[in-house]
Write an enzyme that holds these catalytic residues in place. Structure first.
Site, PDB file in Angstrom:
ATOM      1  N   GLU A 160      25.520   3.494  18.685  1.00  9.73           N
ATOM      2  CA  GLU A 160      24.277   2.984  18.097  1.00  9.73           C
ATOM      3  C   GLU A 160      24.535   2.209  16.808  1.00  9.73           C
ATOM      4  OE1 GLU A 160      21.016   5.671  17.828  1.00  9.73           O
ATOM      5  OE2 GLU A 160      21.144   6.271  19.915  1.00  9.73           O
ATOM      6  N   GLU A 346      23.308   8.878  26.218  1.00  5.86           N
ATOM      7  CA  GLU A 346      22.413   9.834  25.552  1.00  5.86           C
ATOM      8  C   GLU A 346      21.027   9.731  26.141  1.00  5.86           C
ATOM      9  OE1 GLU A 346      22.114   9.926  21.245  1.00  5.86           O
ATOM     10  OE2 GLU A 346      24.276   9.547  21.044  1.00  5.86           O
TER      11      GLU A 346
HETATM   12  C1  NOJ Z   1      21.008   9.045  18.576  1.00  7.75           C
HETATM   13  C2  NOJ Z   1      22.278   9.409  17.902  1.00  7.75           C
HETATM   14  O1  NOJ Z   1      23.388   8.860  18.516  1.00  7.75           O
HETATM   15  C3  NOJ Z   1      22.448  10.887  17.632  1.00  7.75           C
HETATM   16  O2  NOJ Z   1      23.360  11.026  16.605  1.00  7.75           O
HETATM   17  C4  NOJ Z   1      21.102  11.512  17.315  1.00  7.75           C
HETATM   18  O3  NOJ Z   1      21.239  12.841  16.933  1.00  7.75           O
HETATM   19  C5  NOJ Z   1      20.220  11.395  18.530  1.00  7.75           C
HETATM   20  N1  NOJ Z   1      20.030  10.000  18.853  1.00  7.75           N
HETATM   21  C6  NOJ Z   1      18.859  12.037  18.390  1.00  7.75           C
HETATM   22  O4  NOJ Z   1      18.120  11.418  17.420  1.00  7.75           O
END
Ligand code: NOJ
Length: 441
Positions: A160, A346
């Protein structure tokens, strides 16, 4: 579905490891950010987290219990290179090597991210992502990991990247500068770093695959017949995930991004050859997807409008929109030309309050959310999109950045107690494996 489909769970170093002062680890920008009152809820820090630096064997056990065949975790740059460059902390590197080897030995493909937001504080003092030289430093660090961990199945350069932009352009994430120009310069240097790391990977002889993980929160117009809503959604998409997908998969900045830079008079320091470097071919694309975002140019109450149209919302206020992953897969392929295998790296949902009933955490809402995500993957697969894996965020509750430990995303608790959703996910994976075995017979 692809016969080698990866079923996984994901975490990141800063969010789970703890042990921030152990075995020569250097500090990261999040260690510093946490210590400024007001930055992180309840003043939570990374110091202990889930204690995975010590309890990594317990994590491997949980993964086995779940039945996953891949685990996505990240390497902490300051643990491997405490100053961000130069000296390698062998003990730090060995930790990841041990973890990766143990996973591989247990049939769990290690999917390793090089940068999940924990920049070495020492590099922050040299300008961090604003310093163009960071691209060479990142490539050197990447090289250490490529050479040090041979059991990895996949490497992602970044997780991200927008979090880096947010850290420089806004205040809620480390380092918290709050200047749009900084955010855009940081983006450019990050993309360069990505390109240089991919180049190093190709020369490293490591047999894993290389990619990048980008999050897609697809903006959609509240009123598809209103050109202003349509334009707002398009602009926001271009300035968010489009900032990375266009350079990486088309070798240029999106025209909306270029226009934005001109309008804001931002000089990102472009040099000849930058775009070519950023668009080096990848082996896979990692898609983080949580939800869509509906936008209204007139500032209408979107939630109310959606409710009136029959949309359902979770307890935490988020819309239940099970097609989010499907839409995102479609858009990265059709709009951004992603033409490599896609892994949903994710998908998950966080709640502040989770109720325990008869000794079990009854996270039915998470189960409903995950079922939606899985349906979405199936739909994309049926329509011919090359989706090869799905990872739940997260294996366990952990440090949710500025929300600290208050927001929980885990299938397990920090104490590694299974929630109802862990049982659900285990059942899904088991069912898939059984069907596969039946087909083989
Ligand atoms: C995106 C991120 O990569 C991760 O670090 C985060 O905890 C999750 N989303 C949930 O917000």
């Amino acid at each position: 579905m692809n016969k080698d489909f990866l079923w996984g769970a994901a975490t990141s170093a800063a969010q789970i490891e703890g042990g921030v002062f152990d075995d020569g680890r250097g500090l990261s920008i999040w260690d510093a950010f946490c210590r400024i009152p007001g930055n992180v809820k309840n003043g939570d820090t990374l110091d202990k987290a889930c204690d995975s630096y010590r309890r990594w064997k317990d994590d491997v056990r949980l993964l086995k219990e779940l039945g996953v065949n891949s685990y996505r975790f990240s390497v902490s740059w300051p643990r491997v290179m405490p100053e961000g460059k130069g000296m390698v902390n062998q003990k730090g590197l060995d930790y990841y090597k041990r973890l990766s080897d143990a996973l591989a030995d247990n049939g769990i493909a290690p999917n390793i991210t090089l940068y999940h937001w924990d920049l070495p504080y020492a590099l922050h003092r040299l300008g961090g992502w604003l310093n163009r030289d960071i691209a060479d430093m990142f490539a050197d660090y990447a090289d250490v990991v490529f050479n040090g961990i041979q059991s990895a199945a996949m490497f992602s350069t970044f997780n991200e990247p927008i979090a880096v932009y947010v850290g420089y352009a806004h205040k809620g994430f480390a380092p918290g500068f709050g200047l749009e120009s900084y955010g855009r310069i940081a983006n450019h240097n990050l993309l360069l770093s990505h390109g240089k790391a991919v180049e190093r990977f190709r020369n490293s002889g490591n047999r894993a695959k290389i990619g990048i993980v980008v999050d897609v929160w697809n903006r959609v117009p509240l009123d598809a017949n209103d050109p202003r809503d349509v334009e707002l959604a398009a602009e926001q998409n271009a300035l968010a995930h489009g900032s990375y997908l266009r350079p990486i998969f088309s070798g240029r900045y999106d025209r909306r991004v270029s226009r934005h830079l001109e309008r804001e008079r931002i000089d990102i320091g472009m040099q000849d050859g930058d775009m070519r470097l950023m668009s080096a071919p990848l082996d896979f694309f990692g898609l983080n997807c949580y939800n869509r975002v509906v936008v209204s140019s007139a500032g209408k109450d979107v939630k109310r409008a959606l409710q009136q149209n029959g949309s359902v919302f979770f307890d935490n206020g988020e819309e239940f929109y099970p097609d989010a992953v499907y839409d995102a897969v479609k858009s990265v392929c059709l709009e951004y030309g992603v033409n490599v295998p896609i892994y949903v790296t994710e998908n998950g949902i966080g709640f502040e309050c989770e109720r325990e009933e008869n000794g079990v955490i009854n996270d039915d809402e998470r189960i409903k959310y995950l079922s939606g995500g899985l349906q979405s993957v199936l739909r994309a697969d049926k329509e011919g999109y090359d989706v090869r894996g799905y990872y739940v965020w997260s294996l366990m509750d952990n440090f949710e950045w500025s929300a600290g430990y208050s927001m929980k995303f885990g299938l397990f608790t920090r104490e590694r107690k299974p929630k109802k959703s862990a049982e659900f996910y285990r059942g899904i994976i088991r069912g898939y494996k059984e069907r596969q075995n039946d087909q083989k017979r």
